[in-house]
Design an enzyme around this catalytic site. Structure first.
Site, mmCIF file in Angstrom:
data_model
loop_
_atom_site.group_PDB
_atom_site.id
_atom_site.type_symbol
_atom_site.label_atom_id
_atom_site.label_comp_id
_atom_site.label_asym_id
_atom_site.label_seq_id
_atom_site.Cartn_x
_atom_site.Cartn_y
_atom_site.Cartn_z
ATOM 1 N N HIS A 19 -20.949 -13.285 -3.552
ATOM 2 C CA HIS A 19 -20.424 -13.672 -4.867
ATOM 3 C C HIS A 19 -18.913 -13.550 -5.011
ATOM 4 C CE1 HIS A 19 -20.291 -9.342 -5.511
ATOM 5 N NE2 HIS A 19 -19.596 -9.550 -6.599
HETATM 6 N N1 UDP Z 1 -27.744 -6.213 -7.536
HETATM 7 C C1 UDP Z 1 -28.913 -6.473 -8.222
HETATM 8 N N2 UDP Z 1 -29.495 -7.691 -8.088
HETATM 9 C C2 UDP Z 1 -28.992 -8.666 -7.284
HETATM 10 C C3 UDP Z 1 -27.806 -8.386 -6.571
HETATM 11 C C4 UDP Z 1 -27.201 -7.158 -6.724
HETATM 12 O O1 UDP Z 1 -29.418 -5.603 -8.938
HETATM 13 O O2 UDP Z 1 -29.571 -9.759 -7.213
HETATM 14 C C5 UDP Z 1 -27.119 -4.905 -7.700
HETATM 15 C C6 UDP Z 1 -26.903 -4.166 -6.417
HETATM 16 O O3 UDP Z 1 -28.062 -3.462 -6.035
HETATM 17 C C7 UDP Z 1 -25.728 -3.270 -6.783
HETATM 18 C C8 UDP Z 1 -24.936 -4.093 -7.765
HETATM 19 O O4 UDP Z 1 -25.823 -5.105 -8.229
HETATM 20 O O5 UDP Z 1 -26.179 -2.100 -7.436
HETATM 21 C C9 UDP Z 1 -23.747 -4.703 -7.095
HETATM 22 O O6 UDP Z 1 -23.164 -5.599 -7.968
HETATM 23 P P1 UDP Z 1 -22.296 -6.832 -7.477
HETATM 24 O O7 UDP Z 1 -22.589 -7.124 -6.066
HETATM 25 O O8 UDP Z 1 -22.490 -7.912 -8.488
HETATM 26 O O9 UDP Z 1 -20.807 -6.319 -7.688
HETATM 27 P P2 UDP Z 1 -19.797 -5.462 -6.788
HETATM 28 O O10 UDP Z 1 -20.496 -4.212 -6.378
HETATM 29 O O11 UDP Z 1 -19.370 -6.318 -5.661
HETATM 30 O O12 UDP Z 1 -18.660 -5.169 -7.709
#
Ligand code: UDP
Length: 359
Positions: free
Chosen positions: A206
């Site tokens: 993403h």
């Molecule tokens: N996550 C979720 N469902 C999904 C994809 C990710 O619950 O389909 C959770 C994942 O387990 C983690 C969090 O979302 O706890 C990560 O968020 P994201 O990847 O959107 O953001 P980042 O961590 O890169 O800021």
């Protein structure tokens, strides 16, 4: 003590779930006013987390999402300023590195309300990432900085942030993984895919640096195809819309599903062979679940994982992606790199102590 918490994006709901619970354990001595900016608004990117993780209903929902960085941040600051004037909190609490984080911090600092920043000190040293700008700016106007690791502490010290402001507390995502582990849920569609546990990869994509580059997206999917492993890809709305625009064909070994709730995501993390991601949070969750991580970025903030050899940075190179996904080494996941699962309680105690010193 009254805390106004600003959240707006999926990873912030997960982090806030454990901290809000720790606030609630202190009963009436802490009042939390929860503000959802609306940055993520789809049911499967927002509502499901409030339900599953039992996060209190937001006191305010600003419904600001879907615009550019500038539009969203500007509109959020305006609304948050109004709310902060009305609510008069002792602290404004922000998480991570999104536009909601920066907007909350900027609105608070101009009103002279102290800011507490959870997940402070993370650095990719890539200023093209919107997240890097948001986190650097937020750290430098915060009063209490809750750093997850010693590496984050060092970054802040190097940038001249006073060490009295910084507290290494571990990572609240580690708390969340421990707390919700027993409630992990197998997705209803899993058995229908005909896959065996520990024989598929779980992938998320993403980050703008990937989704906004048709070349990188094409190369990543090429790498996933070359990996010759069944892959489950819960597709972020941004990635879905970019894929639609570019009309890129999804390889046959990649099973695209809608974004998942946290409990189903955790089940897949616990039962996959390996994880392949450009997410910050998912890189750490790979470690918590004892899975190797192939990181679809050119750098990571979570460098201790790379140092341990459990995370390989492959960028968008098809050969590197496929090569790393085929590795089959024995890895060590024993060290508690991100704390003991009690980070949220530490944060709340530190805030309470600091407030009693101030009053
Ligand atoms: N996550 C979720 N469902 C999904 C994809 C990710 O619950 O389909 C959770 C994942 O387990 C983690 C969090 O979302 O706890 C990560 O968020 P994201 O990847 O959107 O953001 P980042 O961590 O890169 O800021």
């Amino acid at each position: 003590m009254k805390v106004l918490t600003v959240i707006g994006a999926r990873p912030q709901f997960i982090k806030a779930a454990v901290v809000s619970r720790a606030f609630a354990e202190h009963g009436s001595s802490i009042t939390e006013v929860l503000v959802h900016t609306g940055q993520h608004y789809d049911a499967n990117m927002s509502d499901i987390f409030f339900e599953e993780l039992e996060i209190p209903r937001p006191d305010y929902n600003l419904a600001i999402g879907g615009g550019t960085h500038g539009q969203n941040t500007g509109r959020m600051i305006e609304k948050l300023e109004e709310l902060m004037i009305q609510e008069k909190p002792d602290w404004v609490l922000v998480y991570g590195d999104t536009d909601s984080t920066l907007a909350g911090a900027l609105a608070a600092v101009k009103l002279h309300i102290p800011i507490a920043h959870v997940e402070a000190g993370l650095r990719s040293f890539n200023r093209k990432m919107p997240e890097e700008i948001n986190r650097v700016m937020t750290d430098h106007i915060s009063t209490m900085l809750f750093a997850p690791t010693g590496v984050a502490l060092k970054h802040l010290e190097k940038e001249g942030v006073g060490s009295e402001k910084i507290h290494v507390v571990g990572d609240v995502m580690c708390d969340a993984t421990h707390y919700y582990k027993s409630r992990a849920q197998k997705p209803a569609w899993f058995d229908g895919l005909g896959l065996q546990t520990n024989q598929f990869a779980l992938c998320t994509i993403h980050r703008a640096e990937n989704t906004d580059s048709p070349t990188r997206m094409k190369d990543i999917f090429k790498g996933l195809q070359l990996a010759e492993l069944p892959i489950i890809l819960p597709l972020h709305p941004r990635t879905r819309s970019k894929l639609k625009q570019s009309m890129l064909a999804i390889p046959g070994n990649v099973h695209v599903v809608d974004p998942l709730g946290y409990l189903e995501m955790n089940w897949l993390e616990a039962n996959c062979k390996l994880i392949c991601t450009d997410s910050g949070g998912v890189q750490k969750e790979a470690y918590f679940h004892g899975k190797a991580c192939v990181t679809l970025r050119d750098e990571t903030e979570w460098v201790e994982l790379v140092d341990r050899g459990v995370n390989v940075i492959v960028g968008a190179s098809p050969e590197l992606i496929a090569g790393a996904m085929k590795l089959n080494q024995k890895l060590n996941f024993d060290d508690p790199l991100y704390g003991d699962g009690r980070s949220a309680a530490k944060i709340v105690d530190l805030l309470l102590n600091r407030s009693s010193v101030n009053s």
